[in-house]
Design an enzyme around this catalytic site. Structure first.
Site, PDB file in Angstrom:
ATOM      1  N   CYS A   1       0.372   3.693  10.222  1.00 36.49           N
ATOM      2  CA  CYS A   1       1.102   5.177   9.241  1.00 36.49           C
ATOM      3  C   CYS A   1       1.643   6.142  10.079  1.00 36.49           C
ATOM      4  CB  CYS A   1      -0.018   5.681   8.405  1.00 36.49           C
ATOM      5  SG  CYS A   1       0.490   7.367   7.829  1.00 36.49           S
TER       6      CYS A   1
ATOM      7  N   SER B   1       0.883  -1.251  -0.043  1.00 37.46           N
ATOM      8  CA  SER B   1      -0.037   0.167  -0.083  1.00 37.46           C
ATOM      9  C   SER B   1       0.840   1.202  -0.070  1.00 37.46           C
ATOM     10  CB  SER B   1      -0.850  -0.035   1.157  1.00 37.46           C
ATOM     11  OG  SER B   1      -1.727   1.254   1.339  1.00 37.46           O
TER      12      SER B   1
ATOM     13  N   THR C   1       6.604   1.566   7.730  1.00 30.61           N
ATOM     14  CA  THR C   1       7.861   2.306   7.791  1.00 30.61           C
ATOM     15  C   THR C   1       8.285   2.733   9.240  1.00 30.61           C
ATOM     16  OG1 THR C   1       6.744   4.394   7.511  1.00 30.61           O
ATOM     17  CG2 THR C   1       7.580   3.306   5.503  1.00 30.61           C
TER      18      THR C   1
ATOM     19  N   GLY D   1      -3.745   3.774   0.829  1.00 34.92           N
ATOM     20  CA  GLY D   1      -4.464   3.949   2.114  1.00 34.92           C
ATOM     21  C   GLY D   1      -5.439   4.807   1.898  1.00 34.92           C
TER      22      GLY D   1
END
Lengths: 259, 305
Positions: free
Chosen positions: B132, B24, B195, B49
């Site tokens: 996120c 994504s 991340t 997303g």
């Protein structure tokens, strides 16, 4: 798709400006003025590709020229490229300049390394009058004067320190040019502040223009959404993307940082 | 090529023709990359997303290059879940590939609404984005504690009529604790890692490169961390794990499968090489041929210690 293309010529144009001529039927046959290519720098040192605007297209020779300034590791690696080397290139990418054959009188305004994508506009545009206004830091930064002279009907150069051409900014050249004569369309590329001032001058006179924007880029094709650029959207605003919606936008769509 | 090779895997009841999915946020809704290769070659696509309402995202610059990777701070720019359902699903359904809808919210209520809406959409699974790092509310603020995970996953589970994949953030002290919390709350599968929170500074200007100051690090730079977390999690949960973090080719993907992942996602590598996804599929097939393995499932958790 084979992304590997051969370099026909690599040349240093000034202390930090380089030209690379790339043999590519794929790119030269479909590219238009203002589009860009996304190039993988040789070696493992830098991760991302480097987006570089197309300066000139030779459709019969099947080549494109890119011209760039060495600014960091990636462009330094590209400056070491020699004729005969190969490069991994994505492109042509993005939305280029709009060329309306009905326009008889056009003007290009470029500042510094922003001049390069404007050359192909002059080459492709059928207008009778083509004015080129170019701004540089100083005399030693002046490049491609002969090429711009060849494809324009009127070329004016300004330098910040007056060491070549007229002393001042390209905005001053533009102000003079549009007070004498009204172009049908103006194409602008350069530092953000210069583009903002040019757009403002032209808006006062209701002259349409297009600007080529710059932003740190990822994929270069509109998927990763990193290269955002603030644009008007009806009465609201939105983030467009320089790589896919641009790099060329109508001047009245851009919301510059100081606004 | 794949004559005698079985590449298919199953994640929470969803059959994937091969274990390679698009991650994504790196693949949009597939339109851009469909000009480079046939999307039907992918096991699946986790789309950009989504949120309840359209989101503009963060101001630029949103990307900084780092050694072997990138930092991004896009901030979930997307056209909203309703636009996705109306305009992007019909496009994606033209391809024979699994569609995974990545969903975020600012509040638990928004996560519930997202799952309820997506449960009635023509998709194969929902990937709950609790990871996120680039938005102020929701996401990582819920996903970085076990309590936060339990709270969101338990509540959305009531609305879920599609398999629920929970995407985990690596920005935690104990990834196993977080993974178990998700499993115990009803997650059907896990995907990791999102991340790593990072930062880049321009010494010349003394300014952060990202306008958002911090961003999420991805790319080959994070692969060892991702591999370690996938390994630890796979050892400790029963639900399938989708591994990601710096995968650029078939060998990288095989490493994640060996560590215990049942499928992998490729993302950042595609920003540099638009063929990274399909080259990863081919690379796994080549590895299987060379090592005489006929079923990719034999690789899952096949690490020799």
């Amino acid at each position: 798709m084979n992304l590997i293309e051969r370099v026909r010529k690599a040349e240093r144009l000034s202390s930090d400006i380089y030209l690379i001529r790339i043999e590519s039927e794929r790119i030269s046959s479909s590219a238009s003025a203002g589009q860009f290519v996304n190039i993988k720098c040789p070696g493992p040192e830098v991760y991302l590709r480097r987006p570089i605007s197309i300066c000139s297209i030779d459709r019969s020779e099947k080549t494109i020229d890119i011209v760039f300034q060495v600014r960091g590791k990636g462009t330094r690696l590209l400056s070491d490229i020699k004729a005969g080397d190969t490069l991994d290139i994505l492109g042509p990418l993005g939305r280029g300049f709009t060329i309306c054959p009905e326009h008889k009188n056009i003007l290009v305004a470029g500042g510094g390394i922003g001049i390069f994508p404007l050359l192909q506009v002059l080459k492709d545009h059928p207008a009778e009058r083509k004015t080129a206004l170019l701004g540089f830091r100083n005399k030693s930064a002046v490049v491609m004067e002969d090429e711009f002279n060849k494809y324009s009907t009127d070329l004016k150069i300004a330098t910040d320190d007056g060491s070549y051409g007229i002393q001042g900014f390209v905005t001053a050249l533009l102000q003079n040019a549009i007070s004498e004569d009204r172009p049908d369309m103006v194409y602008i590329c350069g530092p953000a502040i210069m583009m903002e001032q040019c757009v403002k001058l032209l808006k006062e006179k209701d002259i349409p223009c297009e600007v080529s924007m710059e932003q740190r880029m990822g994929c270069g094709m509109g998927a990763c959404l990193v290269c955002a650029c603030k644009t008007r959207s009806g009465s609201d605003w939105d983030y467009s993307h320089v790589c896919k919606d641009g790099p060329v936008f109508s001047g009245d769509r851009i919301i510059f940082e100081s606004e | 090529m794949s004559n005698n090779i079985n590449m298919s895997v199953e994640i929470a009841g969803v059959r994937l023709k091969n274990p390679v999915l698009a991650a994504s946020g790196t693949f949009g809704f597939g339109r851009e990359y469909s000009e480079y290769f046939d999307l039907s070659l992918l096991g699946g696509i986790s789309v950009k997303g989504l949120t309840l309402k359209p989101r503009k995202g963060n101001p630029p610059p949103r990307i900084a290059e780092t050694p072997s990777g990138i930092l991004n701070s896009v901030g979930l720019q997307n056209p909203g879940v309703h636009y996705f359902i109306e305009n992007e699903i019909p496009f994606l359904r033209k391809y024979d590939t699994a569609i995974i809808a990545n969903a975020s919210g600012n509040t638990v209520e928004e996560y519930e609404q997202m799952v309820e809406i997506l449960s009635d959409a023509d998709i194969d699974a929902i990937e709950l984005n609790l990871s996120c790092p680039n938005v102020k509310e929701g996401c990582m603020s819920f996903g970085s504690t076990a309590e936060g995970i339990v709270n969101v996953v338990k509540r959305v589970k009531k609305y879920a009529k599609k398999p629920l994949i929970v995407k985990l953030t690596p920005n935690v002290t104990d990834i196993v604790e977080i993974a178990k919390a998700a499993e115990d709350s009803g997650a059907d599968a896990l995907s990791l890692i999102n991340t790593l929170l990072g930062m880049a500074i321009d010494a010349k200007t003394r300014k952060p490169i990202l306008k958002n100051i911090t961003g999420g690090l991805s790319g080959p730079a994070i692969k060892p961390v991702a591999l370690r977390m996938v390994y630890q999690v796979a050892q400790n949960v029963k639900i399938p794990v989708i591994g990601m973090g710096g995968i650029s080719n078939g060998t990288d993907a095989v490493e994640f499968l060996l560590a215990g992942a049942s499928a992998v996602m490729v993302g950042t590598a595609g920003l540099v090489n638009p063929y990274a996804w399909i080259e990863t599929v081919k690379g796994i097939e080549e590895y299987m041929k060379e090592t005489n393995i006929s079923d990719v499932k034999e690789l899952i958790g096949g690490l020799i210690i």
